[in-house]
Design a protein around this motif. Structure first.
Motif, PDB file in Angstrom:
ATOM      1  N   HIS A  93      35.654  29.152  46.903  1.00 41.07           N
ATOM      2  CA  HIS A  93      36.461  29.728  45.834  1.00 41.07           C
ATOM      3  C   HIS A  93      36.480  31.243  45.956  1.00 41.07           C
ATOM      4  O   HIS A  93      35.489  31.852  46.332  1.00 41.07           O
ATOM      5  N   ARG A  94      37.598  31.836  45.617  1.00 38.17           N
ATOM      6  CA  ARG A  94      37.719  33.288  45.658  1.00 38.17           C
ATOM      7  C   ARG A  94      37.315  33.870  44.317  1.00 38.17           C
ATOM      8  O   ARG A  94      37.511  33.257  43.267  1.00 38.17           O
ATOM      9  N   THR A  95      36.805  35.079  44.363  1.00 40.14           N
ATOM     10  CA  THR A  95      36.420  35.758  43.132  1.00 40.14           C
ATOM     11  C   THR A  95      37.662  36.364  42.484  1.00 40.14           C
ATOM     12  O   THR A  95      38.720  36.486  43.116  1.00 40.14           O
ATOM     13  N   ALA A  96      37.512  36.789  41.242  1.00 40.51           N
ATOM     14  CA  ALA A  96      38.629  37.427  40.534  1.00 40.51           C
ATOM     15  C   ALA A  96      39.059  38.691  41.266  1.00 40.51           C
ATOM     16  O   ALA A  96      40.257  38.989  41.361  1.00 40.51           O
ATOM     17  N   ALA A  97      38.103  39.425  41.802  1.00 36.22           N
ATOM     18  CA  ALA A  97      38.427  40.655  42.536  1.00 36.22           C
ATOM     19  C   ALA A  97      39.224  40.344  43.808  1.00 36.22           C
ATOM     20  O   ALA A  97      40.108  41.107  44.193  1.00 36.22           O
ATOM     21  N   GLN A  98      38.923  39.228  44.456  1.00 33.13           N
ATOM     22  CA  GLN A  98      39.659  38.843  45.663  1.00 33.13           C
ATOM     23  C   GLN A  98      41.066  38.348  45.318  1.00 33.13           C
ATOM     24  O   GLN A  98      42.002  38.512  46.102  1.00 33.13           O
ATOM     25  N   LEU A  99      41.215  37.737  44.157  1.00 28.62           N
ATOM     26  CA  LEU A  99      42.513  37.207  43.748  1.00 28.62           C
ATOM     27  C   LEU A  99      43.445  38.270  43.177  1.00 28.62           C
ATOM     28  O   LEU A  99      44.664  38.126  43.261  1.00 28.62           O
ATOM     29  N   ALA A 100      42.903  39.326  42.611  1.00 31.54           N
ATOM     30  CA  ALA A 100      43.711  40.346  41.940  1.00 31.54           C
ATOM     31  C   ALA A 100      44.850  40.887  42.805  1.00 31.54           C
ATOM     32  O   ALA A 100      45.996  40.945  42.347  1.00 31.54           O
ATOM     33  N   PRO A 101      44.612  41.275  44.071  1.00 32.84           N
ATOM     34  CA  PRO A 101      45.734  41.809  44.858  1.00 32.84           C
ATOM     35  C   PRO A 101      46.801  40.753  45.188  1.00 32.84           C
ATOM     36  O   PRO A 101      47.948  41.101  45.437  1.00 32.84           O
TER      37      PRO A 101
END
Length: 124
Positions: A3-11
């Motif tokens: 799973h990706r973190t919120a920081a990884q998903l933001a961009p």
């Protein structure tokens, strides 16, 4: 795991589908729909498949070929399992969302009486 973190998903939230955007612009121009936003009132997929000018466009053919082919990473067994979960729990989830949301609340006669009396449903 995986799973990706919120920081990884933001961009990724600002990314679009360049292939679909380009096709939408092109079909809109060919059909005389004006701006791409106006095309949302038309069924672009139908225009592409109907055999008209949009269907003969190489970009449209490429689009259909690309999105009609499942990606290589797709796990069919997981997809079928997810579909089964969706079908199994959809009625309960739908009923819950309907009756526990504003739709159910705003349609209850006693609640709407209070909302009318307080002016909650009217524009300020």
């Amino acid at each position: 795991r995986g799973h990706r973190t919120a920081a990884q998903l933001a961009p990724l939230r600002r990314l679009g589908d360049l292939r679909a955007d380009a096709l939408l612009d092109r079909v809109s121009a060919k059909q005389g729909l004006g701006a791409a936003n106006d095309a949302f009132e038309e069924d672009i997929f139908e225009l592409i498949q109907s055999g008209g000018a949009a269907a003969s466009d190489p970009m449209a053919k490429d689009f259909l070929a690309h999105y009609s082919t499942p990606p290589s990473w797709l796990d069919e067994s997981k997809l079928q399992r997810g579909q089964g979960v969706f079908v199994r729990y959809l009625p309960a989830a739908g009923a819950t969302l309907y009756y526990v949301s504003l739709v159910g609340g705003f349609s209850a006669p006693l609640v709407t009486k209070v909302l009318r009396a307080t002016g909650y449903l009217t524009a300020a």
